[in-house]
Design an enzyme around this catalytic site. Structure first.
Site, mmCIF file in Angstrom:
data_model
loop_
_atom_site.group_PDB
_atom_site.id
_atom_site.type_symbol
_atom_site.label_atom_id
_atom_site.label_comp_id
_atom_site.label_asym_id
_atom_site.label_seq_id
_atom_site.Cartn_x
_atom_site.Cartn_y
_atom_site.Cartn_z
ATOM 1 N N GLU A 100 -9.721 11.680 20.830
ATOM 2 C CA GLU A 100 -9.566 12.599 19.903
ATOM 3 C C GLU A 100 -10.977 13.403 19.515
ATOM 4 O O GLU A 100 -11.211 14.470 19.551
ATOM 5 C CB GLU A 100 -9.285 11.906 18.391
ATOM 6 C CG GLU A 100 -9.044 12.939 17.232
ATOM 7 C CD GLU A 100 -8.407 12.006 16.111
ATOM 8 O OE1 GLU A 100 -7.470 11.453 16.221
ATOM 9 O OE2 GLU A 100 -9.145 11.888 15.074
ATOM 10 N N HIS A 155 -36.957 -7.510 39.984
ATOM 11 C CA HIS A 155 -35.592 -7.765 39.347
ATOM 12 C C HIS A 155 -34.673 -7.852 40.730
ATOM 13 O O HIS A 155 -33.533 -8.088 40.248
ATOM 14 C CB HIS A 155 -35.113 -6.662 38.502
ATOM 15 C CG HIS A 155 -35.902 -6.426 37.296
ATOM 16 N ND1 HIS A 155 -35.777 -7.837 36.165
ATOM 17 C CD2 HIS A 155 -36.905 -5.748 36.359
ATOM 18 C CE1 HIS A 155 -36.530 -7.432 35.218
ATOM 19 N NE2 HIS A 155 -37.162 -6.326 35.478
ATOM 20 N N VAL A 175 -0.485 7.768 0.608
ATOM 21 C CA VAL A 175 0.270 8.752 1.286
ATOM 22 C C VAL A 175 0.847 7.920 2.203
ATOM 23 O O VAL A 175 2.205 8.233 2.740
ATOM 24 C CB VAL A 175 -0.192 10.027 1.308
ATOM 25 C CG1 VAL A 175 -1.460 10.042 2.405
ATOM 26 C CG2 VAL A 175 0.681 10.904 1.743
ATOM 27 N N ARG A 234 -37.442 -1.019 39.119
ATOM 28 C CA ARG A 234 -37.172 -2.300 38.666
ATOM 29 C C ARG A 234 -37.744 -3.568 39.345
ATOM 30 O O ARG A 234 -38.369 -4.437 38.961
ATOM 31 C CB ARG A 234 -35.630 -2.470 38.490
ATOM 32 C CG ARG A 234 -34.840 -1.622 37.519
ATOM 33 C CD ARG A 234 -33.558 -1.924 37.178
ATOM 34 N NE ARG A 234 -33.161 -3.150 36.667
ATOM 35 C CZ ARG A 234 -32.659 -4.075 37.224
ATOM 36 N NH1 ARG A 234 -32.381 -4.157 38.525
ATOM 37 N NH2 ARG A 234 -32.410 -5.187 36.351
ATOM 38 N N SER A 290 -0.704 6.798 14.354
ATOM 39 C CA SER A 290 -1.520 7.995 14.281
ATOM 40 C C SER A 290 -0.316 9.172 13.838
ATOM 41 O O SER A 290 0.843 9.098 14.384
ATOM 42 C CB SER A 290 -2.195 8.264 15.886
ATOM 43 O OG SER A 290 -2.622 9.656 15.840
ATOM 44 N N GLY A 343 0.895 -1.188 0.055
ATOM 45 C CA GLY A 343 0.013 -0.047 -0.001
ATOM 46 C C GLY A 343 0.665 0.987 0.073
ATOM 47 O O GLY A 343 1.489 1.456 0.881
ATOM 48 N N GLY A 375 -1.324 10.953 11.003
ATOM 49 C CA GLY A 375 -1.581 11.370 9.596
ATOM 50 C C GLY A 375 -0.334 11.424 8.650
ATOM 51 O O GLY A 375 0.700 10.744 9.072
ATOM 52 N N LYS A 424 -15.125 8.513 9.905
ATOM 53 C CA LYS A 424 -14.848 7.251 9.446
ATOM 54 C C LYS A 424 -15.433 6.207 10.401
ATOM 55 O O LYS A 424 -15.668 5.078 10.270
ATOM 56 C CB LYS A 424 -13.513 7.263 9.031
ATOM 57 C CG LYS A 424 -12.952 7.767 7.890
ATOM 58 C CD LYS A 424 -11.792 7.392 7.169
ATOM 59 C CE LYS A 424 -10.908 8.626 6.434
ATOM 60 N NZ LYS A 424 -10.112 9.393 7.525
ATOM 61 N N GLY A 450 1.500 4.631 3.484
ATOM 62 C CA GLY A 450 2.456 3.644 3.093
ATOM 63 C C GLY A 450 3.729 4.426 2.429
ATOM 64 O O GLY A 450 4.672 3.730 3.128
ATOM 65 N N LYS A 481 -5.584 2.251 19.818
ATOM 66 C CA LYS A 481 -5.747 3.234 18.901
ATOM 67 C C LYS A 481 -7.091 3.901 18.487
ATOM 68 O O LYS A 481 -7.558 4.810 18.143
ATOM 69 C CB LYS A 481 -5.372 2.844 17.260
ATOM 70 C CG LYS A 481 -5.535 3.665 16.043
ATOM 71 C CD LYS A 481 -4.670 5.064 16.452
ATOM 72 C CE LYS A 481 -4.987 6.175 15.519
ATOM 73 N NZ LYS A 481 -5.650 6.178 14.335
ATOM 74 N N HIS A 486 -7.660 6.005 21.551
ATOM 75 C CA HIS A 486 -7.098 7.195 20.948
ATOM 76 C C HIS A 486 -8.139 8.121 20.299
ATOM 77 O O HIS A 486 -8.136 9.358 20.530
ATOM 78 C CB HIS A 486 -5.745 7.065 20.184
ATOM 79 C CG HIS A 486 -5.228 8.159 19.316
ATOM 80 N ND1 HIS A 486 -5.896 8.518 18.303
ATOM 81 C CD2 HIS A 486 -4.241 8.829 19.732
ATOM 82 C CE1 HIS A 486 -5.106 9.554 17.850
ATOM 83 N NE2 HIS A 486 -4.122 9.795 18.934
ATOM 84 N N ASN A 487 -8.552 7.370 19.142
ATOM 85 C CA ASN A 487 -9.692 8.304 18.477
ATOM 86 C C ASN A 487 -10.794 8.718 19.149
ATOM 87 O O ASN A 487 -11.336 9.834 18.760
ATOM 88 C CB ASN A 487 -10.022 7.354 17.132
ATOM 89 C CG ASN A 487 -8.824 7.449 16.183
ATOM 90 O OD1 ASN A 487 -7.778 7.427 16.514
ATOM 91 N ND2 ASN A 487 -9.086 7.173 14.903
HETATM 92 C C1 6PG Z 1 -4.898 9.685 13.531
HETATM 93 C C2 6PG Z 1 -6.306 10.110 13.125
HETATM 94 C C3 6PG Z 1 -6.646 9.304 12.159
HETATM 95 C C4 6PG Z 1 -7.990 9.819 11.238
HETATM 96 C C5 6PG Z 1 -9.166 9.585 11.908
HETATM 97 C C6 6PG Z 1 -10.126 10.705 11.488
HETATM 98 O O1 6PG Z 1 -4.575 9.308 14.539
HETATM 99 O O2 6PG Z 1 -4.058 10.157 12.680
HETATM 100 O O3 6PG Z 1 -7.030 9.618 14.318
HETATM 101 O O4 6PG Z 1 -6.530 7.958 12.213
HETATM 102 O O5 6PG Z 1 -7.593 11.050 10.907
HETATM 103 O O6 6PG Z 1 -9.549 8.218 11.979
HETATM 104 O O7 6PG Z 1 -11.296 9.979 11.974
HETATM 105 P P1 6PG Z 1 -12.884 10.398 11.604
HETATM 106 O O8 6PG Z 1 -12.870 10.142 9.976
HETATM 107 O O9 6PG Z 1 -13.808 9.427 12.107
HETATM 108 O O10 6PG Z 1 -12.913 11.850 12.078
#
Ligand code: 6PG
Length: 462
Positions: free
Chosen positions: A187, A443, A11, A437, A125, A8, A127, A258, A13, A180, A183-184
């Site tokens: 984020e 319950h 960018v 409940r 992570s 892959g 970018g 995503k 890879g 990860k 992490h997101n």
């Molecule tokens: C990272 C980012 C990267 C991506 C996100 C965007 O750590 O470099 O998190 O993985 O930019 O997945 O996520 P969304 O498209 O869900 O906002």
């Protein structure tokens, strides 16, 4: 023979391959997309080799082969494994560096294990720039296999302020991709909190984009020092290239995703983890689609003065982003118990201190806190974070009152406040819930004055 292979070459890879090459390791690259290989071939030298078929790629690698798969998550990963498998030997190491769902990674780990192939699910992570100059890496899987690739991963990873690599063995099976995902989710939480602060700044403070940019820039020089605050300052001062205004005012306010943050929420529901800031951040993205763009919004009477607004917003952001981290680590702790992983929290914080999107000064404090306190039930139980809460919670309450008066929604900021007012609260009203409940469903409940399980014969009116 090349020491490392990358499949892959879009960018991420390509940049990771260049990073590996830059650190003195030889690397072969392959993609099913020939133009990508042609673009990669422009960098060809004695240590960088483009290849044009699966066979040529696999044959170009030293054994045991070490292969990074850096392609779109989902089906393409399974298709790649299918192509590779007949060409590999037992003992070869495959690393999936995409944003794969941890359930897929667990399945692939066991499928590959049956063929004697070591499968490492690795969160990456940072970018494009991170990939080239130093990403944060979160590898999970077989520890012995990790040790074989560790010298390369440590060389290419970002480094903390004191020079330690932002990579370490996370844990078995799918734990790397799990970390990860968390992490997101963090984020998502921090981004949403920043957006809510911005909304109050522009609507209540009436600050211009330039003023807000300067404020974020200033905050970035203090306790709020972080990549996301830094880029917010930059975004707010960027001019539009189609009109005379600022680009931020021209961007449609509908969020995309995503979905890795959504996955964290899915698993939080399974585990029962109260990750309310991430949850509200995920829902806010949905709300940005659902809200009527032709609706009217109420704006606060601008004659009301808020002398401490900027100060209170800074304090609120600092506290709310800390809640997002605390909830993320809480989810990791619950996942470790559920999936039987030994996670090393100081190392995870260290992994996130540079190179990744959520890097911040707060993470350095988190690392230190975990080193000092051992296995904490919650970050806010540690004196440093308790103090952060005590110093800033009042400011957050005031900001929320202002937002309430101005009819500005603050789902993530409110979630942070609710969390802190709940987590140390011994008298949450779940006693009544348990009674309800038991009333309608027998319950049962537990009592606060003696052990055992109880049921009451409730008085039902005829
Ligand atoms: C990272 C980012 C990267 C991506 C996100 C965007 O750590 O470099 O998190 O993985 O930019 O997945 O996520 P969304 O498209 O869900 O906002």
């Amino acid at each position: 023979m090349q020491q490392f292979g990358v499949i892959g070459l879009s960018v991420m890879g390509k940049n990771l391959a260049l990073n590996i090459r830059h650190h003195g390791f030889s690397v072969a690259g392959y993609s099913i997309d020939k133009p990508e290989v042609d673009a990669f071939a422009k960098y060809q030298d004695d240590k960088l080799k483009p290849t044009y078929s699966w066979q040529e790629f696999v044959d170009s690698l030293e054994k045991p082969r070490k292969i990074l798969i850096q392609i779109m998550a989902g089906k393409p990963v399974d298709e790649t494994l299918k192509k590779l498998l007949p060409l590999l030997d037992a003992g070869d190491i495959l690393i999936d560096g995409g944003n794969s769902n941890f359930h897929d990674t667990a399945r692939r780990y066991h499928e590959m294990e049956q063929h004697g192939i070591h499968f490492i699910g690795m969160g990456v992570s940072g970018g494009e720039q991170g990939a080239l100059n130093g990403p944060a890496l979160m590898p999970g899987g077989d520890e012995a296999a990790y040790r074989e690739v560790a010298p390369i991963l440590e060389a290419i990873a970002a480094k903390t302020d004191d020079g330690r690599p932002c990579v370490s063995y996370i844990g078995p099976e799918s734990s790397g991709h799990y970390v990860k995902m968390v992490h997101n989710g963090i984020e998502y939480g921090i981004m949403e909190v920043i957006c809510e602060i911005y909304d109050i700044m522009r609507k209540v403070g009436d600050y211009s984009n330039k003023q807000m940019s300067m404020m974020f820039d200033l905050w970035n020089q203090g306790d709020l020092h972080s990549y996301l605050v830094e880029i917010t300052a930059k975004v707010l001062k960027q001019k539009d290239n189609l009109t005379s205004g600022d680009i931020v005012d021209k961007i449609l306010n509908v969020a995309s995703y995503k979905g890795t943050g959504n996955w964290m929420l899915e698993d939080a529901i399974r585990l029962g983890t109260p990750i309310s800031v991430t949850a509200e951040a995920v829902l806010s993205r949905f709300m940005s689609k659902a809200s009527f763009k032709d609706g009217r919004e109420y704006r606060l009477d601008s004659t009301i003065a808020f002398p401490k607004l900027a100060e209170d917003l800074e304090a609120s952001l600092l506290l709310a982003q800390a809640v997002s981290y605390a909830q993320g680590f809480d989810q990791l702790r619950m996942a470790a118990a559920q999936y039987n992983w030994q996670l090393h929290y100081p190392a995870i914080a260290q992994n996130w201190e540079a190179g990744c999107i959520i890097r911040s000064l707060t993470l350095q404090k988190i690392e230190q806190t975990y080193r000092d306190e051992g296995n904490l039930a919650n970050l806010f139980k540690a004196p440093v974070f308790r103090k952060l809460m005590n110093n800033n919670l009042q400011a957050l309450r005031e900001v929320l009152q202002i937002a309430l008066q101005a009819h500005i929604p603050t789902p993530a900021l409110s979630a942070a406040r609710n969390y802190l007012d709940s987590i140390f609260n011994p008298s949450l009203p779940a006693n009544l819930l348990q009674a309800q409940r038991d009333y309608f469903g027998a319950h049962t409940y537990q009592r606060n004055d003696r052990p055992g399980t109880f049921h009451t014969e409730w008085y039902h009116e005829a």
